[in-house]
Design a protein around this motif. Structure first.
Motif, PDB file in Angstrom:
ATOM      1  N   LEU A   1     -66.252   5.066  -9.250  1.00 19.05           N
ATOM      2  CA  LEU A   1     -65.824   3.710  -9.512  1.00 19.05           C
ATOM      3  C   LEU A   1     -64.428   3.514  -8.948  1.00 19.05           C
ATOM      4  O   LEU A   1     -63.540   4.342  -9.168  1.00 19.05           O
ATOM      5  CB  LEU A   1     -65.827   3.397 -11.005  1.00 19.05           C
ATOM      6  CG  LEU A   1     -67.181   3.336 -11.720  1.00 19.05           C
ATOM      7  CD1 LEU A   1     -67.725   4.731 -12.002  1.00 19.05           C
ATOM      8  CD2 LEU A   1     -67.054   2.592 -13.046  1.00 19.05           C
TER       9      LEU A   1
ATOM     10  N   VAL B   1     -60.577   0.374 -11.116  1.00 22.70           N
ATOM     11  CA  VAL B   1     -61.021   0.139 -12.489  1.00 22.70           C
ATOM     12  C   VAL B   1     -59.862  -0.423 -13.314  1.00 22.70           C
ATOM     13  O   VAL B   1     -58.746   0.097 -13.268  1.00 22.70           O
ATOM     14  CB  VAL B   1     -61.533   1.440 -13.128  1.00 22.70           C
ATOM     15  CG1 VAL B   1     -62.022   1.175 -14.547  1.00 22.70           C
ATOM     16  CG2 VAL B   1     -62.660   2.035 -12.286  1.00 22.70           C
TER      17      VAL B   1
ATOM     18  N   VAL C   1     -63.530  -5.356 -18.443  1.00 27.13           N
ATOM     19  CA  VAL C   1     -63.451  -4.175 -17.584  1.00 27.13           C
ATOM     20  C   VAL C   1     -64.058  -4.519 -16.227  1.00 27.13           C
ATOM     21  O   VAL C   1     -65.165  -5.046 -16.146  1.00 27.13           O
ATOM     22  CB  VAL C   1     -64.190  -2.982 -18.216  1.00 27.13           C
ATOM     23  CG1 VAL C   1     -64.164  -1.782 -17.271  1.00 27.13           C
ATOM     24  CG2 VAL C   1     -63.559  -2.615 -19.547  1.00 27.13           C
ATOM     25  N   LYS C   2     -63.331  -4.212 -15.169  1.00 27.70           N
ATOM     26  CA  LYS C   2     -63.791  -4.524 -13.816  1.00 27.70           C
ATOM     27  C   LYS C   2     -63.683  -3.290 -12.950  1.00 27.70           C
ATOM     28  O   LYS C   2     -62.787  -2.458 -13.115  1.00 27.70           O
ATOM     29  CB  LYS C   2     -62.944  -5.650 -13.209  1.00 27.70           C
ATOM     30  CG  LYS C   2     -63.022  -6.968 -13.964  1.00 27.70           C
ATOM     31  CD  LYS C   2     -62.098  -8.004 -13.341  1.00 27.70           C
ATOM     32  CE  LYS C   2     -62.149  -9.316 -14.118  1.00 27.70           C
ATOM     33  NZ  LYS C   2     -61.215 -10.321 -13.548  1.00 27.70           N
ATOM     34  N   THR C   3     -64.596  -3.186 -11.986  1.00 25.83           N
ATOM     35  CA  THR C   3     -64.561  -2.070 -11.046  1.00 25.83           C
ATOM     36  C   THR C   3     -65.296  -2.439  -9.771  1.00 25.83           C
ATOM     37  O   THR C   3     -66.192  -3.303  -9.773  1.00 25.83           O
ATOM     38  CB  THR C   3     -65.186  -0.803 -11.649  1.00 25.83           C
ATOM     39  OG1 THR C   3     -65.097   0.269 -10.713  1.00 25.83           O
ATOM     40  CG2 THR C   3     -66.656  -1.009 -11.978  1.00 25.83           C
TER      41      THR C   3
ATOM     42  N   SER D   1     -68.830  -5.547  -6.776  1.00 24.70           N
ATOM     43  CA  SER D   1     -67.998  -5.445  -7.969  1.00 24.70           C
ATOM     44  C   SER D   1     -68.862  -5.563  -9.218  1.00 24.70           C
ATOM     45  O   SER D   1     -69.918  -6.199  -9.207  1.00 24.70           O
ATOM     46  CB  SER D   1     -66.918  -6.530  -7.969  1.00 24.70           C
ATOM     47  OG  SER D   1     -67.509  -7.816  -8.023  1.00 24.70           O
TER      48      SER D   1
END
Length: 879
Positions: A562, A565, A581-583, A589
């Motif tokens: 990932l 993050v 939470v983003k990745t 994405s």
């Protein structure tokens, strides 16, 4: 004559031994009855035992009564609590005691027991669970003179006992484990000397604070016992607390209002080895060859009444001046040791007890460490005033003291802290009443566990101020991971002193985090006695109550990488909540929110995922969950937008979803997609069965599909796709086991039926031909994705097409024949002829031939459409 004497002697001996075996069976029921009668007359509790046996051999020439699995269970207000549990109880008595009458007491000479438990509890009202004697009002109507059992004990012994004590009011909890004790003395006398030997491990907690844990105690003592005055005097005695020797002098006397104490104790010598003896033997090692200088003494007294309102006055002094020690096999020594500690109560009121650590210091090489503290008002609202200052090189600890570590420590610990607070302020988080100042730092720390996993702390620094504790810096690495953490600890003292949750807000940054680096392992023996490393079940710590704002360039989780993050993590009540939470992953994405909880026996999760522009081939190959939901990896190429809602159980060790338990739904949209049917057994079979379908030319762009899943089954809601001008609707279900049940409904334009069909349709009028522009065809997909079974409704389609063509041709011929006949009659009709016209005999034959011809043509066309060989009968031309 001698032979006859030997025979008689042998017979007598045989009868005697046989009697010894037989007598216990005759008296077994009588012994049981005596025991039950004695218990019922004395005890107000639930009592049970598995069996009672009599032996004349075990303590020959005395008899031995064995009671197995004796248990005494409390009634209200301690309903169900075990007061006493004995694995085995042996009573030794003279054989003549067995022949006494029902109302004659049986004298017990000795008692021994093993594998026992004694559990003493005081509730909030100060009532003890040991008070189970039947009160006078319950004895009315009973024969108070009946005494079926009496004690005349000469010796007693208990093996492997456990003694538990808990007072709900004072929050005092004590455990005496592995208790072995025996004593010899004549209890028939009113005054006696009792020679005792005892050993045990003692643990003590007060209000959730542990003061002793598995402290080894050995005591050999002669007690002078005055049964008439309930006075117990220490005569000859030798005690070891761990390896610290102590001698006692004085007495304890039982009073109606409590106990009177007049005791003195001291170390028999002043050698500094006494200090090392305080430390458990596991950590102190052998003291025989240790070189020491200076002294260490423990002296004290306890004098006064212990009652509900008072305690004995006492004074315990622990002192050492300019001492040192060096173990023979270690390169360094600990020097300039100074200890000056007092525990004092001058009033007999427990709350007036205070502890003064006036000085505690030592030096290793050039590193000096100092501490002092004062604690008072200990039971109502403890007041603490303490100071720590100094430096410890952790690498020198194992060089000066025999700490058993698989790998040596390294690092420099520095402290310069003062603190002053009261426990009520800690409990109520009244930080304005807490005065802190200074800092503690750790640098260059390295620790390697038994599995070879290391933790390196480059720099950690905690700064104290009156309102909070700041984690100013924490820079560490382990395995492939690096961590940089800053933040605030909001109730550091509540966590340290009151077992409260550790609250705080932190910020974490990292270049790379590998989740495996933070998973613990345990040794597991295989069948071949080889040690196997296996992951322990992961648990979210119950004491954490904090928020972590995190950002990492790379996170390695299972087989996934990932990127970029970021998000917020909230830990509370053994639950991890993820917000925003983003990745970046799979060329696109992913956004995530949800929670993971390990509070129950099985960890559970609840997640919402949003996927944008992710690569289908990567995501559906690397994620087992997506692979099970839609096995399209390697078949469909392109991008995907999707939202997924799911919940279920997690594998307790790997922390990955247990696919058998997940449920939820998925909504997906394909972008810029192509199909590679050569990689799919199912699509190859579908192409083979449906000749007109070229799956490689199917356009899935902007296709939206919705699925739901539960109990290992996936339900695909019907969705439409278009291949050129062929419409198709697909829907059905499949299982995580790859079994499937799908329907595909095609709407096939007639032009795909070939030139013959088009020639036939061309003969129809425009209106009739329009009615045959498309033909519905249905395909059923069953079996598995690797071994599909495909069937079609060919027969129904043939019948439908035939009927349509027949009806249209029939109507056309009828219309045409009627018109021709009318013209013919009108042409040959004579003037004045009024006779009715008759239908020519050839009309019915013409219609039947047309019907058969159309049916044959339709059958041939559909057989060609689905790539089936014609039967010989299908090629017969109509005449």
């Amino acid at each position: 004559m001698l032979k006859k004497v030997l025979l008689i002697t042998g017979a007598i001996l045989f009868l005697f031994i046989g009697s010894l075996f037989a007598i216990p069976y005759f008296f077994k029921d009588q012994i049981k009855a005596k025991i039950i009668e004695a218990i019922n007359q004395k005890v107000d509790a639930k009592v049970s035992f598995a069996d009672a046996n009599l032996s004349l051999f075990k303590n020959f020439p005395n008899a031995n009564v064995t009671i197995e699995e004796l248990a005494i269970i409390n009634k209200a207000p301690f309903e169900g609590d075990t007061l006493i549990s004995l694995g085995e109880l042996n009573l030794k008595m003279s054989v003549k005691e067995l022949f006494k009458g029902d109302n004659e007491p049986i004298n017990i000479d000795g008692i021994n027991s093993k594998n026992g438990l004694i559990n003493i509890i005081f509730n909030k009202d100060g009532i003890g669970n040991y008070d189970i004697a039947i009160k006078d009002d319950k004895k009315e109507g009973q024969n108070s003179e009946s005494k079926p059992l009496a004690l005349n004990i000469q010796n007693y012994k208990i093996d492997n006992f456990q003694f538990r004590y808990f007072d709900e009011r004072s929050k005092i909890k004590m455990l005496i484990d592995s208790l072995n004790h025996e004593g010899t003395g004549d209890f028939a006398a009113s005054k006696l000397d009792l020679d005792t030997q005892s050993s045990a491990k003692i643990s003590l907690d007060m209000d959730k604070v542990n003061y002793m844990k598995n402290v080894v105690l050995n005591l050999d003592a002669v007690l002078g016992i005055d049964l008439e005055n309930n006075r117990y005097t220490f005569k000859e005695n030798k005690a070891l607390i761990n390896q610290l020797p102590l001698e006692f002098d004085g007495f304890i006397q039982l009073l109606d209002a409590g106990q009177e104490y007049d005791l003195k104790f001291k170390t028999p010598t002043s050698s500094f080895k006494n200090f090392l003896g305080v430390i458990p033997a596991t950590y102190a090692a052998n003291l025989d060859n240790v070189k020491t200088t200076g002294d260490f003494t423990v002296t004290g007294f306890a004098k006064g009444i212990y009652s509900d309102t008072t305690v004995p006055k006492f004074n315990v002094e622990i002192t050492s001046d300019n001492a040192s020690f060096k173990y023979p096999d270690l390169p360094k020594s600990v020097q300039n040791i100074v200890i000056d500690t007092k525990i004092i109560n001058q009033t007999g009121i427990l709350n007036d007890t205070y502890v003064n650590i006036d000085k505690l210091s030592f030096r290793i090489d050039q590193d000096v460490f100092n501490a002092k503290a004062n604690i008072k008002n200990i039971t109502e609202n403890a007041l603490v005033d303490a100071m720590l200052k100094g430096t410890i090189n952790l690498a020198n600890v194992t060089k000066a003291y025999p700490v058993k570590l698989d790998k040596p420590l390294s690092g420099i610990l520095k402290a310069d802290v003062t603190t002053k607070f009261d426990m009520q302020s800690v409990e109520k988080s009244q930080y304005q009443n807490i005065n802190n100042a200074g800092a503690i730092s750790l640098s260059g720390f390295k620790y390697t566990d038994e599995n070879g996993k290391s933790m390196n702390i480059n720099k950690a620094e905690i700064v104290f101020n009156p309102s909070r504790v700041n984690l100013k810096q924490f820079s560490a690495s382990t395995g492939k991971s690096d961590l940089n953490v800053t933040g605030v600890l909001e109730n550091f003292y509540g966590y340290i002193f009151k077992n409260q949750n550790l609250q705080g807000n932190f910020n974490l940054t990292s270049n790379q985090i590998a989740v495996d680096d933070f998973m613990t392992t345990t040794d597991e023996k295989t069948s071949s006695d080889e040690t196997k490393k296996d992951s322990e079940a992961m648990k979210i710590p119950a004491f954490l109550d904090c928020t972590l704002t995190a950002k990492a360039n790379t996170v390695l989780y299972d087989n996934l990488t990932l990127r970029d993050v970021s998000g917020k993590l909230i830990v509370k009540d053994e639950k991890l909540t993820m917000e925003d939470v983003k990745t970046s992953i799979f060329g696109g994405s992913v956004g995530l929110s949800g929670s993971v909880s390990t509070k129950g026996k099985v960890p559970v999760f609840n997640m919402d995922l949003g996927m944008k522009q992710v690569d289908i081939a990567q995501s559906f190959t690397q994620l087992d969950m997506l692979k099970k939901l839609a096995p399209i990896a390697g078949i469909v190429n392109g991008k995907l937008n999707s939202t997924i809602k799911l919940n279920g159980n997690l594998d307790a060790k790997e922390f990955t979803p247990d696919l058998k338990t997940i449920s939820g739904d998925l909504l997906g949209q394909f972008l810029s997609t192509t199909v590679n049917e050569k990689n799919s057994t199912l699509l190859n079979a579908l192409s083979s069965n449906i000749k007109f379908l070229d799956l490689s030319k199917i356009n899935l762009n902007d296709l939206k599909a919705a699925i739901t899943f539960d109990n290992g089954r996936v339900n695909v809601k019907p969705f439409n796709i278009k291949y050129q001008d062929i419409q198709a609707t697909i829907g059905g279900t499949h299982g995580f086991d790859q079994s499937m049940n799908y329907d595909i409904k095609f709407n096939v334009p007639a032009k795909y039926l070939g030139t013959e069909a088009n020639a036939l349709i061309a003969k129809l009028s425009a209106a009739d031909a329009q009615k045959l522009e498309s033909i519905p065809v249905k395909a059923m997909l069953t079996g598995t994705f690797s071994k599909p079974k495909i069937t079609t409704d060919l027969k129904t389609a043939v019948t439908n097409l035939t009927n349509q063509l027949v009806q249209q041709q029939k109507q056309k011929l009828v219309t045409k024949g009627t018109s021709a006949l009318t013209d013919f009659l009108n042409k040959n009709k004579k003037p004045g002829d009024t006779a009715k016209t008759a239908v020519p005999a050839s009309k019915a034959e013409t219609q039947e031939k047309a019907k058969e011809e159309v049916k044959a043509k339709a059958t041939d066309l559909l057989n060609n459409l689905f790539n089936k060989k014609k039967k010989p009968a299908d090629t017969t031309k109509t005449k």
